[in-house]
Design a protein around this motif. Structure first.
Motif, short mmCIF file in Angstrom:
data_model
loop_
_atom_site.label_atom_id
_atom_site.label_comp_id
_atom_site.label_asym_id
_atom_site.label_seq_id
_atom_site.Cartn_x
_atom_site.Cartn_y
_atom_site.Cartn_z
N THR A 74 0.80 2.16 -8.87
CA THR A 74 -0.16 2.72 -9.99
C THR A 74 -0.62 2.98 -10.16
OG1 THR A 74 -0.07 0.04 -9.95
CG2 THR A 74 1.97 0.03 -10.09
N ASP A 75 -2.14 3.08 -9.78
CA ASP A 75 -3.31 3.29 -10.28
C ASP A 75 -3.76 4.09 -9.41
OD1 ASP A 75 -2.95 0.77 -11.56
OD2 ASP A 75 -4.60 -0.38 -10.82
N ASP A 76 -4.38 4.79 -9.56
CA ASP A 76 -5.18 5.88 -9.05
C ASP A 76 -6.08 5.32 -7.79
OD1 ASP A 76 -6.40 8.35 -9.21
OD2 ASP A 76 -8.05 8.41 -10.00
N ILE A 77 -4.90 5.29 -6.92
CA ILE A 77 -5.72 4.87 -5.06
C ILE A 77 -5.36 6.05 -5.10
CG2 ILE A 77 -6.28 3.32 -4.52
CD1 ILE A 77 -6.26 0.87 -7.06
N GLU A 78 -5.61 6.57 -3.70
CA GLU A 78 -4.99 7.03 -2.91
C GLU A 78 -4.22 5.98 -2.57
OE1 GLU A 78 -6.32 10.11 0.64
OE2 GLU A 78 -8.32 8.77 0.18
N VAL A 79 -2.85 7.08 -1.43
CA VAL A 79 -2.24 6.55 -1.07
C VAL A 79 -2.42 6.25 0.47
CG1 VAL A 79 0.63 6.29 -0.01
CG2 VAL A 79 -0.09 6.75 -2.95
N PRO A 80 -2.70 5.27 1.53
CA PRO A 80 -2.85 5.55 2.80
C PRO A 80 -1.68 5.88 3.66
CG PRO A 80 -2.78 3.31 2.83
CD PRO A 80 -2.20 3.42 0.38
N ASP A 81 -2.23 6.65 4.56
CA ASP A 81 -1.21 7.47 5.45
C ASP A 81 -1.12 6.48 6.48
OD1 ASP A 81 -1.34 9.59 3.87
OD2 ASP A 81 -2.86 10.67 5.10
N GLY A 82 0.03 6.03 6.85
CA GLY A 82 0.20 5.70 8.38
C GLY A 82 1.62 4.66 8.22
N HIS A 83 1.44 3.65 9.74
CA HIS A 83 2.38 2.83 9.68
C HIS A 83 1.83 1.23 8.90
CE1 HIS A 83 5.27 0.34 11.13
NE2 HIS A 83 6.53 1.07 11.67
N TYR A 84 3.50 0.99 8.60
CA TYR A 84 3.23 -0.26 7.42
C TYR A 84 2.73 -1.32 8.65
CZ TYR A 84 6.11 0.63 2.98
OH TYR A 84 6.91 1.49 1.90
N ALA A 85 2.54 -1.30 9.65
CA ALA A 85 2.22 -2.89 10.25
C ALA A 85 1.32 -3.11 10.21
CB ALA A 85 2.06 -2.27 11.43
N GLU A 86 -0.47 -1.34 9.47
CA GLU A 86 -1.48 -1.19 9.08
C GLU A 86 -2.00 -2.04 7.92
OE1 GLU A 86 -2.35 2.80 9.35
OE2 GLU A 86 -1.07 3.30 11.11
N CYS A 185 8.79 8.62 -0.39
CA CYS A 185 7.56 9.09 -0.56
C CYS A 185 6.52 8.40 -1.50
CB CYS A 185 7.13 10.27 -0.25
SG CYS A 185 5.57 10.96 0.00
N TYR A 186 5.88 7.92 -1.25
CA TYR A 186 5.01 6.88 -2.51
C TYR A 186 3.67 7.83 -3.21
CZ TYR A 186 5.87 1.87 -1.01
OH TYR A 186 6.38 1.36 -0.83
N LYS A 187 4.10 9.08 -2.48
CA LYS A 187 3.19 9.76 -2.99
C LYS A 187 3.47 11.01 -4.10
CE LYS A 187 -0.29 10.42 1.22
NZ LYS A 187 -1.05 11.19 2.05
N GLY A 188 5.06 11.13 -4.02
CA GLY A 188 5.54 12.10 -5.37
C GLY A 188 4.78 13.55 -5.51
N GLY A 189 4.92 13.97 -3.92
CA GLY A 189 5.05 15.38 -4.55
C GLY A 189 6.74 15.94 -4.53
N GLU A 190 5.82 17.63 -4.21
CA GLU A 190 6.72 18.85 -4.78
C GLU A 190 7.93 18.01 -3.26
OE1 GLU A 190 8.54 23.12 -3.73
OE2 GLU A 190 6.42 22.94 -4.53
N HIS A 191 7.41 17.85 -2.11
CA HIS A 191 8.20 17.21 -0.45
C HIS A 191 7.80 15.85 -0.39
CE1 HIS A 191 10.07 21.23 -0.46
NE2 HIS A 191 8.40 21.58 -0.69
N GLN A 192 8.63 14.99 -0.05
CA GLN A 192 7.77 13.90 1.02
C GLN A 192 6.93 14.28 1.83
OE1 GLN A 192 11.23 10.42 1.24
NE2 GLN A 192 12.87 12.16 1.01
N CYS A 193 6.05 13.87 1.85
CA CYS A 193 4.36 14.09 2.82
C CYS A 193 4.52 14.05 3.78
CB CYS A 193 3.23 13.14 2.36
SG CYS A 193 2.98 11.43 2.58
N GLY A 194 5.54 13.23 4.52
CA GLY A 194 6.09 12.87 5.88
C GLY A 194 4.57 12.42 6.86
N ARG A 195 3.03 11.56 5.84
CA ARG A 195 2.60 10.99 6.74
C ARG A 195 2.28 9.16 6.01
NH1 ARG A 195 -1.59 14.39 8.07
NH2 ARG A 195 -3.01 12.59 8.40
#
Length: 236
Positions: A74-86, A185-195
């Protein structure tokens, strides 16, 4: 049983909508705009409702969302890449999100004389999200039994709560869920980021289920590098 499905437009909730439509009486889809950066997911929920020929309601709770700050969703915070287990994925928690949405959904269900509200929380969510765990589901049902006592009898239907996302993919395939028409994808770009966590989990789920992943990822090889699964290089 008449069921309202909470549908974000993601793989899990769209699969659940198709499951409910096949096994019960699907009376509508309910989505929430809480100010999420990936709001485009709501378009996929609307498209799902059109395909299944049921009403779709989007409830605007952006004002509530503005008071639940500190999340990368919801905020201007970078969505982290990686697995949910992190541990880093905890930045994607929106506090009490499911509790708030379910409370509203139960009110809607009671008003519309539905028998149940369906949510697609699943076993893979347990590590990060406390309001996706079986204990929360059980406690929420007990609370709603008291909240609606004497007025309505609404059940919380959570068939995925103890299974993996790979199991959801397998179940969704059984009901011909159009996976390509879902947004994770949580980043909401043109395509799903994959990261991001939800993209990595999505890619992993298809791999473990042994089902082709139709998703167009901006980075289709991140999952392979992150997990050492070289076979993932074959993804589209």
């Amino acid at each position: 049983m008449k069921i309202i499905v909470i549908c974000s437009g993601g793989l899990d909730s769209v699969s659940l909508a198709y499951k409910v439509a096949a096994e019960h009486e699907l009376v509508g889809l309910l989505s929430f705009d809480y100010g999420q950066r990936h709001r485009k997911e709501l378009d996929f929920a609307a498209a799902c409702a059109l395909r299944l020929k049921v009403p779709h309601q989007i409830i605007d709770i952006r004002e509530i969302g503005r008071h639940l700050g500190g999340s990368a969703l919801t905020d201007d915070i970078e969505v982290p890449d990686g697995h949910y287990a992190e541990e880093s994925m905890k930045i994607t928690i929106v506090p009490n999100r499911n509790a708030i949405m379910l409370s509203i959904a139960f009110g809607v269900a009671a008003a519309q004389k539905a028998d149940a509200v369906a949510t697609a929380v699943h076993g893979g969510d347990h590590f990060i999200y406390p309001d996706c765990r079986p204990a929360f589901i059980d406690a929420f049902q007990l609370m709603q039994n008291q909240a609606l006592d004497g007025y309505a009898d609404v059940t919380l239907y959570a068939p995925y709560v103890n299974i993996s996302k790979a199991d959801i993919v397998s179940d969704g395939a059984k009901y011909n869920t159009p996976f390509a028409e879902t947004w994770s994808c949580y980043k909401g770009g043109e395509h799903q980021c994959g990261r991001c966590g939800t993209c990595v989990e999505r890619r992993e789920a298809f791999h473990l289920a042994g089902i082709d992943d139709p998703t167009n990822y901006e980075d289709p090889h991140f999952w392979a590098v992150a997990t050492g699964n070289l076979c993932a290089q074959e993804i589209k």
